[in-house]
Design a protein around this motif. Structure first.
Motif, PDB file in Angstrom:
ATOM      1  N   GLU A 175     -48.724   2.055   8.779  1.00 32.58           N
ATOM      2  CA  GLU A 175     -49.288   2.876   7.975  1.00 32.58           C
ATOM      3  C   GLU A 175     -50.716   3.102   7.885  1.00 32.58           C
ATOM      4  O   GLU A 175     -51.228   1.845   7.012  1.00 32.58           O
ATOM      5  CB  GLU A 175     -48.444   3.665   6.768  1.00 32.58           C
TER       6      GLU A 175
ATOM      7  N   LEU B 254     -45.166  -0.452   6.386  1.00 27.78           N
ATOM      8  CA  LEU B 254     -43.787   0.601   6.110  1.00 27.78           C
ATOM      9  C   LEU B 254     -42.838  -0.259   6.678  1.00 27.78           C
ATOM     10  O   LEU B 254     -42.139  -0.399   7.992  1.00 27.78           O
ATOM     11  CB  LEU B 254     -44.360   1.348   6.835  1.00 27.78           C
TER      12      LEU B 254
ATOM     13  N   ALA C   5     -43.533   0.836   1.575  1.00 25.04           N
ATOM     14  CA  ALA C   5     -44.885   0.719   1.583  1.00 25.04           C
ATOM     15  C   ALA C   5     -45.541  -0.534   1.509  1.00 25.04           C
ATOM     16  O   ALA C   5     -45.435  -0.569   0.269  1.00 25.04           O
ATOM     17  CB  ALA C   5     -45.954   1.996   2.239  1.00 25.04           C
TER      18      ALA C   5
ATOM     19  N   SER D  34     -51.254  -0.616   5.503  1.00 23.40           N
ATOM     20  CA  SER D  34     -49.843  -1.248   4.923  1.00 23.40           C
ATOM     21  C   SER D  34     -48.524  -1.383   5.885  1.00 23.40           C
ATOM     22  O   SER D  34     -48.374  -0.858   6.869  1.00 23.40           O
ATOM     23  CB  SER D  34     -49.180   0.572   3.894  1.00 23.40           C
TER      24      SER D  34
ATOM     25  N   ARG E 243     -51.488  10.322   3.745  1.00 21.11           N
ATOM     26  CA  ARG E 243     -50.929   9.231   4.684  1.00 21.11           C
ATOM     27  C   ARG E 243     -50.405   9.319   6.512  1.00 21.11           C
ATOM     28  O   ARG E 243     -50.031  10.586   6.273  1.00 21.11           O
ATOM     29  CB  ARG E 243     -49.478   8.682   4.018  1.00 21.11           C
TER      30      ARG E 243
END
Length: 554
Positions: free
Chosen positions: A438, A508, A403, A506, A461
């Motif tokens: 994410e 991923l 990530a 983020s 998450r």
């Protein structure tokens, strides 16, 4: 008028004021409209009022007002740009003109990224002595007029305050009026400019002598007490920091310890050793003022600038607390406000160099992990603007995914979010990996995803649901959901959250199959958007009463 327009090309330019007379005569002027910042200061966390040590950048390059003076941009090859906004708190535009009004492109770029911008009011040498005598040695009327004009200028051009730098000796009468002048200027700026600041540079003493102290002490404290902060000179040692920390008391983060990246004089470290200075400053819980980080460009050259710039700031990152975005929508195509071509919808529209910091978009975190991961700018290909964001790294053996944090967030999550992503995978392993977005949320007992069937992973998450087609009514805004072009892949997602607070966005990157080998990847990000579904559904306000003036057809 020559001040507002380039005499050679007639293009509008940013300008400075050269004397006390020009400052006192300044009035808003219709030719000025180009110079007024069009971008309000974005909110971010933590705010400047927090007691966390801050980072100020003071930009001083070859006298200032270079290609950045062209308000509508220029065809500059390999220009200087700054884009590590997430890591700094204040940006100062410095030159040796009496009144340095920051070129509006800098204010626009900084504000879009949540960073306030200060101009510089400087007096130096014998001319400076005369100037100070003229407005400080008389009564309060004279210095009130100066502070009111400075505050009006910041308010009119929509930048955020002043660095005040008196680099000449002062008569007894002038130095007596300096603290009240600073107090009055600070009060005026605070009342005219929301969140405005006045910072004093460590130069003259309370007796009027010009002697740089490299610290806060009893000789210069009276000026620190009269404004929002002190920017110290550069030739300090650790004992200066200890004394400063003791004397500053609860205002220790209002002392910005100067670090000259050119390392002139007796300094701890500059250049690629600037981290040595920063380490000591942070050990004493003080703020830092990084002077002339354009060293990277001036000393190492324009050719390999972006690589060297990432290296320079990467070495400092450990000592630069980052900032979070706290409002939606968040939308960016990562453009630096420069390029070797202009792109639109993944297609090169126009080849040739360009430079326009006002067109710089919201910048992400630039992460460097030794050999494992790097975030950089790609000028060769973009979805929109001049560049995309290149993410390069490896997924270690035995790991399924990695990530990569793009943005730190700090805000309550709306009940429903739409996210969009445009990307391009490159290199020999492009077919071995997949990418997605994410979102993480702050831990709280109440936060959960809206549809109970998909439980979020531990530690908050969330993996938004892929939307194969845009939801009804949003086809226009999310038009690209299912169709990229020119090799770009487009994806839309939705996420329902209840009682959550957003923490990180983020990218991923995951492998399709587990593997005992490491998997290298290169991904270009063309655009990322995080949208509050409720405000997306509302129709945008109509543009009204549009006028065009001062047209000259060629």
């Amino acid at each position: 008028p020559a001040r507002h327009f380039d005499t050679r090309t007639t293009e509008p330019v940013s300008f400075f004021l050269s004397s006390l007379e020009e400052l006192l005569a300044w009035q808003p002027d219709s030719n000025d409209d180009f110079n007024v910042s069009a971008v309000p200061l974005a909110k971010r966390q933590p705010s400047l009022r927090s007691k966390r040590p801050r980072t100020l950048v003071c930009h001083d390059m070859r006298g200032g007002y270079l290609e950045d003076r062209f308000i509508q941009g220029s065809a500059t090859r390999n220009p200087y740009v700054f884009y590590h906004w997430r890591y700094i708190d204040i940006f100062v535009y410095f030159s040796h003109h009496t009144v340095t009004i920051p070129p509006v492109c800098w204010t626009n770029a900084a504000h879009r990224n949540g960073v306030p911008v200060l101009g510089t009011f400087i007096t130096e040498w014998t001319d400076g002595e005369k100037l100070c005598e003229a407005f400080l040695a008389g009564g309060e009327e004279a210095y009130h007029a100066v502070s009111e004009q400075l505050a009006r200028i910041a308010q009119h051009y929509r930048f955020d305050g002043w660095l005040v730098n008196v680099e000449n000796t002062l008569s007894a009468a002038a130095v007596r009026n300096l603290p009240p002048f600073l107090r009055h200027l600070t009060a005026q700026v605070h009342s005219d400019v929301p969140g405005g600041l006045v910072i004093w540079y460590d130069s003259v003493l309370q007796n009027g002598a010009l002697r740089w102290q490299n610290e806060l002490n009893e000789e210069n404290r009276v000026f620190f007490d009269a404004c929002d902060g002190l920017f110290t000179n550069y030739n300090w040692k650790e004992e200066h920091l200890e004394r400063t920390r003791g004397l500053a008391g609860p205002r220790h983060t209002d002392v910005y310890v100067g670090v000259d990246v050119f390392a002139r004089g007796d300094v701890i470290g500059g250049g690629f050793d600037t981290d040595k200075s920063l380490r000591l400053i942070r050990q004493h819980d003080l703020s830092a003022a990084i002077f002339a980080p354009g060293w990277v460009y001036e000393h190492l050259g324009a050719e390999n600038f972006l690589h060297n710039e990432n290296k320079f700031w990467g070495l400092l990152a450990e000592y630069l607390p980052t900032h979070s975005i706290c409002t939606l929508p968040l939308a960016t195509s990562f453009s630096l406000g420069m390029g070797t071509s202009r792109f639109l919808a993944g297609k090169e529209e126009e080849a040739g160099p360009w430079y326009d910091l006002s067109a710089q978009e919201i910048q992400p975190l630039y992460l460097e992990r030794e050999g494992r991961l790097s975030t950089s700018c790609c000028l060769q290909d973009a979805w929109r603007g001049g560049s995309s964001l290149r993410l390069q790294g490896t997924i270690s053996p035995g790991e399924e995914r990695v990530a990569i944090r793009l943005f730190s967030l700090q805000m309550p999550a709306p009940p429903k979010l739409f996210l969009t992503l445009l990307y391009k995978l490159e290199g020999p392993h492009a077919d071995d990996v997949a990418v997605a977005l994410e979102l993480t949320t702050w831990d709280s007992g109440t936060c959960h995803e809206g549809n109970v069937t998909s439980l979020p992973e531990p530690n908050g998450r969330h993996h938004p649901r892929f939307l194969p087609a845009p939801p009804p009514g949003l086809a226009k805004l999310l038009a690209a959901c299912d169709r990229g072009s020119h090799g770009w892949t487009s994806r839309c997602y939705e996420l329902d959250l209840q009682d959550c607070s957003l923490r990180d966005l983020s990218l991923l990157v995951s492998r399709h199959q587990p593997s005992p080998q490491e998997t290298p990847f290169t991904c270009l990000l063309g655009e990322v958007r995080v949208l509050d579904a409720a405000s997306v559904a509302a129709s945008p306000p109509q543009v009204q009463s549009l006028t065009a003036s001062q047209l000259w057809w060629q």
